[in-house]
Design an enzyme around this catalytic site. Structure first.
Site, PDB file in Angstrom:
ATOM      1  N   ARG A  27       0.812  -1.211   0.000  1.00 25.43           N
ATOM      2  CA  ARG A  27       0.000   0.000   0.000  1.00 25.43           C
ATOM      3  C   ARG A  27       0.849   1.265   0.000  1.00 25.43           C
ATOM      4  O   ARG A  27       0.346   2.351  -0.246  1.00 25.43           O
ATOM      5  CB  ARG A  27      -0.935  -0.004   1.217  1.00 25.43           C
ATOM      6  CG  ARG A  27      -1.984  -1.094   1.160  1.00 25.43           C
ATOM      7  CD  ARG A  27      -2.752  -1.193   2.459  1.00 25.43           C
ATOM      8  NE  ARG A  27      -3.619  -0.058   2.684  1.00 25.43           N
ATOM      9  CZ  ARG A  27      -4.878   0.037   2.258  1.00 25.43           C
ATOM     10  NH1 ARG A  27      -5.403  -0.944   1.546  1.00 25.43           N
ATOM     11  NH2 ARG A  27      -5.609   1.082   2.528  1.00 25.43           N
ATOM     12  N   GLY A 101      -6.493   8.192   6.700  1.00 20.70           N
ATOM     13  CA  GLY A 101      -7.360   9.267   6.240  1.00 20.70           C
ATOM     14  C   GLY A 101      -6.864  10.617   6.713  1.00 20.70           C
ATOM     15  O   GLY A 101      -5.720  10.781   7.135  1.00 20.70           O
ATOM     16  N   LYS A 487       2.617   3.310 -16.840  1.00 23.74           N
ATOM     17  CA  LYS A 487       3.342   2.217 -16.186  1.00 23.74           C
ATOM     18  C   LYS A 487       4.829   2.556 -16.059  1.00 23.74           C
ATOM     19  O   LYS A 487       5.442   2.322 -15.021  1.00 23.74           O
ATOM     20  CB  LYS A 487       3.179   0.916 -16.979  1.00 23.74           C
ATOM     21  CG  LYS A 487       1.859   0.226 -16.782  1.00 23.74           C
ATOM     22  CD  LYS A 487       1.723  -0.299 -15.374  1.00 23.74           C
ATOM     23  CE  LYS A 487       0.273  -0.398 -14.956  1.00 23.74           C
ATOM     24  NZ  LYS A 487      -0.389   0.873 -14.677  1.00 23.74           N
ATOM     25  N   GLU A 490       5.275   5.253 -13.379  1.00 23.17           N
ATOM     26  CA  GLU A 490       4.982   4.783 -12.031  1.00 23.17           C
ATOM     27  C   GLU A 490       6.146   4.035 -11.395  1.00 23.17           C
ATOM     28  O   GLU A 490       6.463   4.260 -10.226  1.00 23.17           O
ATOM     29  CB  GLU A 490       3.767   3.841 -12.053  1.00 23.17           C
ATOM     30  CG  GLU A 490       2.427   4.519 -12.170  1.00 23.17           C
ATOM     31  CD  GLU A 490       1.301   3.515 -12.156  1.00 23.17           C
ATOM     32  OE1 GLU A 490       0.340   3.703 -11.402  1.00 23.17           O
ATOM     33  OE2 GLU A 490       1.367   2.517 -12.903  1.00 23.17           O
ATOM     34  N   HIS A 506       0.695  18.220 -33.574  1.00 19.19           N
ATOM     35  CA  HIS A 506       0.138  19.325 -32.801  1.00 19.19           C
ATOM     36  C   HIS A 506       0.945  19.590 -31.532  1.00 19.19           C
ATOM     37  O   HIS A 506       0.416  20.156 -30.578  1.00 19.19           O
ATOM     38  CB  HIS A 506      -1.329  19.040 -32.455  1.00 19.19           C
ATOM     39  CG  HIS A 506      -2.204  18.926 -33.658  1.00 19.19           C
ATOM     40  ND1 HIS A 506      -2.779  20.016 -34.269  1.00 19.19           N
ATOM     41  CD2 HIS A 506      -2.579  17.839 -34.386  1.00 19.19           C
ATOM     42  CE1 HIS A 506      -3.477  19.614 -35.310  1.00 19.19           C
ATOM     43  NE2 HIS A 506      -3.376  18.301 -35.408  1.00 19.19           N
ATOM     44  N   LYS A 609      -1.478   1.760  -3.335  1.00 20.90           N
ATOM     45  CA  LYS A 609      -2.295   0.887  -4.164  1.00 20.90           C
ATOM     46  C   LYS A 609      -3.722   1.401  -4.284  1.00 20.90           C
ATOM     47  O   LYS A 609      -4.312   1.394  -5.357  1.00 20.90           O
ATOM     48  CB  LYS A 609      -2.305  -0.528  -3.559  1.00 20.90           C
ATOM     49  CG  LYS A 609      -3.114  -1.540  -4.364  1.00 20.90           C
ATOM     50  CD  LYS A 609      -2.536  -1.739  -5.753  1.00 20.90           C
ATOM     51  CE  LYS A 609      -3.308  -2.777  -6.544  1.00 20.90           C
ATOM     52  NZ  LYS A 609      -2.834  -2.847  -7.935  1.00 20.90           N
TER      53      LYS A 609
END
Length: 614
Positions: A27, A101, A487, A490, A506, A609
């Site tokens: 996580r 949180g 990916k 990250e 462009h 995650k």
């Protein structure tokens, strides 16, 4: 986000808590800590950095207890130091809190509590919760104190509290981020995610928003924040602990890339019939009559799931002949979207707990839309709030960078688009059958695609020191260019951009020189010639091309420099299913480049995650 684990039962608590924290490392976190209660006393140990540092500290001076809590923290308020690490204690050192949180009004609460004589020792918002619960302790125990403290808290939070003054009790509360309760044999676990409890039980209670769990060794009770009882029953999770292990692979991400054939097979299981030539997405919770009335679709998601939604736009517009908007969950409700009862909101989320996606779902439902979730986690919040769910059944995905969850989402979207197309008489059975035959072949074609791994590893060895990449695609495959770039960013920390190839002139063409590899998705579809023209433009400016195509690669091979460029060939499938195969080489390329650069593939810096707070 932060990882939470609590345990009460017959086993020694510390090994159970540390094992749970290890299973939550994916996580993302920057500090860790544990607190245990025994014989009327409370022992706590915390460290900055990875869990290994906490374990080293415990080897030098262990803590013991009959029950307790653990936490891996991702800093929001306060630096990632030992002092700011969870668990946090009250003034008296009689209770501890772990928290995921943000408490938005913590500064006001802190000033109020300081005025009452409370002393704060950290920079965190979490410490405020400990002092609030301390203030509210009465003869009715910890659960009553927590419920009295909750109305003062503003924001999204999941918290777990234990106190030496209410022995053998763990209290958990949820308002936003997830909390699950593992129901074992004479033991209970409280956690922020399922993998933390899988080695003990697969019977899981999913705590809902504004719900409280009071857990003891002999049972658990549930209520809302006001104390009204709730009857929550365990659900059996099909995953097991072995599925959440690396199974001999070097990283979870590598394992999950190679699990994609099986994950797709599970997503398809029971949902297509080649004999009948039809598709069966399962119980959607929305009547067929209501679905026939739908005149537009709003797809909402975040990150990788948003890229799946972009592919979904092509699928629904072509197969079901419905106009589709695709929005970021983080932006959706802030623009006052135009929605009514003829809108179908489709929310896509691997975890089912993504805060922005949940908020968007609630916004759409409040305006009258019907809703369907595409999700991997049975019983998660989004599956309970949406009218219906198409589960991907991909199994646990531990690596932060999504792989098998993404390809399973693409397949689920394809199934749903076929179903709506049939329901709305936009597709005849003879048109559906080729899609079903191609879907049935996908697991085998994915196996063949994965055989490119050794070649891709060699390519990674050549390009891993580059600082920029450009990814190009067209049509239904341009979202895969975006996903491939994401990916790489990250997990390798290389700057990468994904674009529709027609947009090159462009602006993006200015980026191309001999130092910028161009990753091009060029299957033999109706825009293949357009794509080859874009590659000629890239080559004319000194770009090195890594092309992914299907079928006969002769055309691309003839136009590219055999010494400098690379062509990867995937199997041929239905044009609308090429995204599922094309993304696999891009996943492998990102993985091998990240490994070469020495990056933490499974736990990239600054990422989590599941983003369960705004």
């Amino acid at each position: 986000m932060c990882g939470i684990i609590g345990y009460v039962g017959a086993k020694p608590a510390l090994p159970v808590i540390l094992n749970g924290l290890r299973r939550l490392e994916y996580r993302g976190y920057d500090s860790a800590g544990v607190a245990l209660v025994r014989a009327g006393g409370l022992e706590r140990r915390r460290t900055a950095g990875k869990l290994a540092r906490l374990e080293e500290s415990l080897d030098l001076e262990s803590v013991e207890g009959d029950y307790g809590v653990g936490h891996t923290r991702w800093a929001t308020h306060g630096r990632p130091t030992e002092e700011n690490a969870h668990p946090h204690v009250d003034c008296k050192g009689r209770l501890v809190v772990v928290h995921n949180g943000i408490i938005e009004n913590y500064l006001d609460l802190k000033r109020e509590l300081e005025g009452e004589g409370h002393t704060f020792v950290t920079e965190t918002d979490t410490e405020t919760i400990a002092h609030l619960v301390e203030r509210e302790m009465r003869d009715d125990g910890l659960a009553g104190a927590v419920r009295r403290a909750l109305p003062a808290l503003q924001g999204l939070f999941a918290l777990v509290v234990v106190s030496v003054d209410d022995p053998g009790t763990i209290v958990a509360a949820r308002s936003g981020p997830p909390i699950v309760i593992g129901v074992g044999d004479g033991e209970y676990l409280v956690a922020s995610d399922i993998p933390a409890v899988l080695s003990h039980t697969r019977d899981i209670v999913f705590l809902g928003d504004r719900e409280v769990a009071v857990v003891r060794r002999d049972g658990a009770t549930y209520s809302d924040f006001e104390g009204t009882p709730r009857a929550l029953e365990p659900q059996r999770v099909a995953w097991d602990a072995v599925m959440a292990e690396k199974a001999g692979y070097k990283h979870f991400m590598q394992k999950e890339i190679f699990e994609q054939p099986n994950a797709i097979q599970e997503t398809l299981l029971g949902r297509i019939s080649l004999e009948a030539g039809d598709v069966f997405p399962g119980e959607l919770g929305i009547s067929e009559e209501a679905l026939r009335r739908i005149d537009r679709i709003a797809i909402v998601a975040c990150g990788t799931s948003w890229h799946a939604g972009l592919v979904g736009k092509f699928l629904f517009e072509q197969l079901a002949r419905l106009p589709v908007d695709v929005d970021y969950g983080s932006e959706y409700r802030y623009r006052d979207p135009i929605i009514d009862d003829r809108t179908l909101a489709i929310v896509i989320t691997q975890s089912g707990e993504t805060a922005d996606t949940l908020a968007a779902l609630r916004e759409a439902k409040a305006k009258g839309a019907s809703s369907i979730a595409i999700c991997n986690v049975v019983g998660s919040m989004v599956t309970r709030e949406a009218d219906g769910t198409v589960y991907t059944h991909a199994g646990p995905e531990i690596g932060v960078a999504s792989t098998k969850a993404f390809t399973s989402q693409l397949v689920a979207l394809h199934l749903l688009a076929l179903y709506l197309g049939r329901l709305r008489d936009a597709l005849a059975l003879d048109v559906v059958r080729p899609h079903l035959e191609a879907l049935a072949q996908l697991p085998r074609l994915l196996e063949a695609t994965l055989k490119l791994n050794p070649v891709i590893e060699q390519i990674a060895g050549r390009f891993y020191k580059r600082s920029d990449f450009l990814y190009l695609g067209r049509g239904v495959n341009y979202p895969i260019a975006l996903e491939g770039a994401l990916k790489l960013k990250e997990i390798s920390y290389i700057h990468a951009e994904g674009y529709p190839a027609g947009e090159m002139k462009h602006g993006p063409i200015a980026l191309i020189d001999e130092n910028v590899p161009v990753v091009a998705l060029a299957p033999h579809d109706h825009v293949f010639e357009k794509m080859t023209s874009n590659l000629h433009e890239a080559k004319a400016r000194g770009g090195t091309v890594i092309a992914v195509t299907d079928g006969d690669a002769t055309t691309l091979g003839d136009m590219l420099d055999r010494a400098d460029d690379h062509v990867l060939t995937i199997p041929t499938t239905h044009p609308l299913l090429t995204p599922v195969l094309l993304v696999v080489p891009l996943q492998l390329l990102a993985y091998h480049i990240a490994v070469r650069r020495g990056c933490d593939v499974d736990q990239p810096r600054n990422l989590a995650k599941s983003v369960t707070v705004e």
